[in-house]
Write a protein that holds these residues in place. Structure first.
Motif, PDB file in Angstrom:
ATOM      1  N   SER A  30       0.813  -1.222   0.000  1.00  0.00           N
ATOM      2  CA  SER A  30       0.000   0.000   0.000  1.00  0.00           C
ATOM      3  C   SER A  30       0.845   1.270   0.000  1.00  0.00           C
ATOM      4  CB  SER A  30      -0.954   0.005   1.199  1.00  0.00           C
ATOM      5  OG  SER A  30      -0.225   0.028   2.412  1.00  0.00           O
ATOM      6  N   GLY A  31       2.160   1.158   0.234  1.00  0.00           N
ATOM      7  CA  GLY A  31       3.026   2.332   0.158  1.00  0.00           C
ATOM      8  C   GLY A  31       3.630   2.779   1.474  1.00  0.00           C
ATOM      9  N   LYS A  32       3.467   1.996   2.540  1.00  0.00           N
ATOM     10  CA  LYS A  32       4.004   2.389   3.851  1.00  0.00           C
ATOM     11  C   LYS A  32       5.524   2.532   3.811  1.00  0.00           C
ATOM     12  CE  LYS A  32       2.372  -1.202   5.991  1.00  0.00           C
ATOM     13  NZ  LYS A  32       1.916  -1.921   4.810  1.00  0.00           N
ATOM     14  N   SER A  33       6.201   1.517   3.333  1.00  0.00           N
ATOM     15  CA  SER A  33       7.667   1.555   3.262  1.00  0.00           C
ATOM     16  C   SER A  33       8.135   2.609   2.272  1.00  0.00           C
ATOM     17  CB  SER A  33       8.228   0.188   2.875  1.00  0.00           C
ATOM     18  OG  SER A  33       7.943  -0.765   3.867  1.00  0.00           O
ATOM     19  N   THR A  34       7.433   2.747   1.177  1.00  0.00           N
ATOM     20  CA  THR A  34       7.785   3.762   0.186  1.00  0.00           C
ATOM     21  C   THR A  34       7.707   5.152   0.801  1.00  0.00           C
ATOM     22  OG1 THR A  34       7.003   2.359  -1.624  1.00  0.00           O
ATOM     23  CG2 THR A  34       7.182   4.730  -2.072  1.00  0.00           C
ATOM     24  N   LEU A  35       6.671   5.410   1.583  1.00  0.00           N
ATOM     25  CA  LEU A  35       6.547   6.716   2.229  1.00  0.00           C
ATOM     26  C   LEU A  35       7.710   6.958   3.195  1.00  0.00           C
ATOM     27  CD1 LEU A  35       5.116   9.355   2.680  1.00  0.00           C
ATOM     28  CD2 LEU A  35       3.506   8.187   4.202  1.00  0.00           C
ATOM     29  N   LEU A  36       8.109   5.927   3.948  1.00  0.00           N
ATOM     30  CA  LEU A  36       9.262   6.085   4.833  1.00  0.00           C
ATOM     31  C   LEU A  36      10.536   6.364   4.032  1.00  0.00           C
ATOM     32  CD1 LEU A  36       8.747   3.374   7.590  1.00  0.00           C
ATOM     33  CD2 LEU A  36       8.492   5.844   7.806  1.00  0.00           C
ATOM     34  N   HIS A  37      10.694   5.714   2.891  1.00  0.00           N
ATOM     35  CA  HIS A  37      11.857   5.962   2.030  1.00  0.00           C
ATOM     36  C   HIS A  37      11.865   7.410   1.544  1.00  0.00           C
ATOM     37  CE1 HIS A  37      12.968   1.557   0.849  1.00  0.00           C
ATOM     38  NE2 HIS A  37      12.768   1.706   2.149  1.00  0.00           N
ATOM     39  N   ASP A  73      13.157  -1.715   6.519  1.00  0.00           N
ATOM     40  CA  ASP A  73      12.887  -3.144   6.363  1.00  0.00           C
ATOM     41  C   ASP A  73      14.140  -3.921   5.985  1.00  0.00           C
ATOM     42  OD1 ASP A  73      11.264  -5.440   6.182  1.00  0.00           O
ATOM     43  OD2 ASP A  73      11.111  -5.182   4.018  1.00  0.00           O
ATOM     44  N   ASP A  74      15.026  -3.296   5.228  1.00  0.00           N
ATOM     45  CA  ASP A  74      16.212  -4.005   4.760  1.00  0.00           C
ATOM     46  C   ASP A  74      17.481  -3.628   5.532  1.00  0.00           C
ATOM     47  OD1 ASP A  74      16.420  -1.439   3.812  1.00  0.00           O
ATOM     48  OD2 ASP A  74      16.809  -1.994   1.732  1.00  0.00           O
ATOM     49  N   LEU A 142      12.464   9.791  14.460  1.00  0.00           N
ATOM     50  CA  LEU A 142      12.688   8.351  14.379  1.00  0.00           C
ATOM     51  C   LEU A 142      11.719   7.751  13.376  1.00  0.00           C
ATOM     52  CD1 LEU A 142      14.083   5.779  15.492  1.00  0.00           C
ATOM     53  CD2 LEU A 142      12.285   5.712  17.247  1.00  0.00           C
ATOM     54  N   LEU A 143      12.257   7.097  12.341  1.00  0.00           N
ATOM     55  CA  LEU A 143      11.452   6.426  11.317  1.00  0.00           C
ATOM     56  C   LEU A 143      11.651   4.928  11.468  1.00  0.00           C
ATOM     57  CD1 LEU A 143      12.496   8.629   8.231  1.00  0.00           C
ATOM     58  CD2 LEU A 143      10.527   8.967   9.759  1.00  0.00           C
ATOM     59  N   LEU A 144      10.544   4.181  11.627  1.00  0.00           N
ATOM     60  CA  LEU A 144      10.619   2.740  11.848  1.00  0.00           C
ATOM     61  C   LEU A 144       9.723   2.005  10.860  1.00  0.00           C
ATOM     62  CD1 LEU A 144      10.324   2.692  15.748  1.00  0.00           C
ATOM     63  CD2 LEU A 144      12.416   2.512  14.387  1.00  0.00           C
ATOM     64  N   ASP A 145      10.292   1.051  10.154  1.00  0.00           N
ATOM     65  CA  ASP A 145       9.532   0.247   9.195  1.00  0.00           C
ATOM     66  C   ASP A 145       9.304  -1.144   9.782  1.00  0.00           C
ATOM     67  OD1 ASP A 145       8.260  -0.703   6.974  1.00  0.00           O
ATOM     68  OD2 ASP A 145       9.980  -0.525   5.634  1.00  0.00           O
ATOM     69  N   ALA A 176       5.721   2.550  10.240  1.00  0.00           N
ATOM     70  CA  ALA A 176       4.904   1.721   9.358  1.00  0.00           C
ATOM     71  C   ALA A 176       4.743   0.381  10.067  1.00  0.00           C
ATOM     72  CB  ALA A 176       5.587   1.520   8.017  1.00  0.00           C
ATOM     73  N   SER A 177       3.496  -0.039  10.279  1.00  0.00           N
ATOM     74  CA  SER A 177       3.301  -1.227  11.106  1.00  0.00           C
ATOM     75  C   SER A 177       2.006  -1.955  10.790  1.00  0.00           C
ATOM     76  CB  SER A 177       3.296  -0.807  12.582  1.00  0.00           C
ATOM     77  OG  SER A 177       3.088  -1.915  13.415  1.00  0.00           O
ATOM     78  N   HIS A 178       2.043  -3.268  11.079  1.00  0.00           N
ATOM     79  CA  HIS A 178       0.845  -4.115  11.056  1.00  0.00           C
ATOM     80  C   HIS A 178       0.445  -4.484  12.482  1.00  0.00           C
ATOM     81  CE1 HIS A 178       0.838  -4.822   6.719  1.00  0.00           C
ATOM     82  NE2 HIS A 178       2.149  -4.944   6.793  1.00  0.00           N
TER      83      HIS A 178
END
Length: 193
Positions: A30-37, A73-74, A142-145, A176-178
């Protein structure tokens, strides 16, 4: 953000202040990680303007990296280093106080594994070390994926404490979290997708 043949998100207006937490929710893709990037300056926005910690995001800029801590994430570890060596290297790189390395390791529940190569840590212990690396160094944002990944129940409780402590220190947190309990500690939640 335009990716491939479609917009993941557009016309977003976000204003997350000091001491506030935003949780990005949504299904995979949905774009969560992309937004953090984008927030960290790894990707440029397709349109619009963006400011993080008072400047345009650019992960190559040392001044920006000193203000913004990130766990993506990586994110990886040097498996040949111990948790103690990781933390000492990180803190030295940011000219931070090395005096409380043992305290930080204890805070993360890694004190008994402090001198074991990261290769021998469990996935949850590695995740704790990555989280520790993000919070132990100086930062304003602080940005957390998906920081809850590989954490057991106790680790997820510790994660909630981290977010609370960051907010009390006046830091801005974007996650970004589930993991639904993180939404409970957030000031804002944005569902993407």
């Amino acid at each position: 953000m335009y990716v491939g043949e479609q917009w993941l998100f557009r016309d977003l207006e976000l204003d997350v202040g000091a001491g506030e937490c935003l949780v990005l929710a949504g299904h995979n893709g949905s774009g969560k990680s992309t937004l953090l990037h984008v927030l960290y300056g790894l990707r440029a926005p397709s349109a619009g303007t963006l400011e993080v910690a008072g400047q345009a995001p650019d992960e190559r800029d040392g001044q920006f990296r000193r203000k913004v801590a990130v766990l993506l994430d990586d994110s990886e570890l040097f498996v040949e280093l111990t948790p103690r060596q990781h933390l000492e290297l990180l803190l030295a790189g940011f000219d931070a106080d090395l005096g409380d390395v043992d305290g930080w390791l204890q805070h993360a529940g890694l004190d008994e594994r402090a001198d074991v190569h990261a290769y021998y840590l469990s996935a949850g212990q590695r995740r704790r070390l990555l989280l520790l690396g993000a919070i132990a160094r100086p930062h304003d944002v602080l940005l957390l994926d998906e920081p809850e990944r590989a954490l057991d129940r106790q680790g997820k409780e510790w994660l909630g404490e981290i977010v609370g402590n960051e907010r009390e220190l006046g830091r801005t947190v974007v996650i970004a979290s589930h993991h639904p309990p993180l939404t409970d500690v957030a000031d804002h939640a944005l569902h993407l997708g």
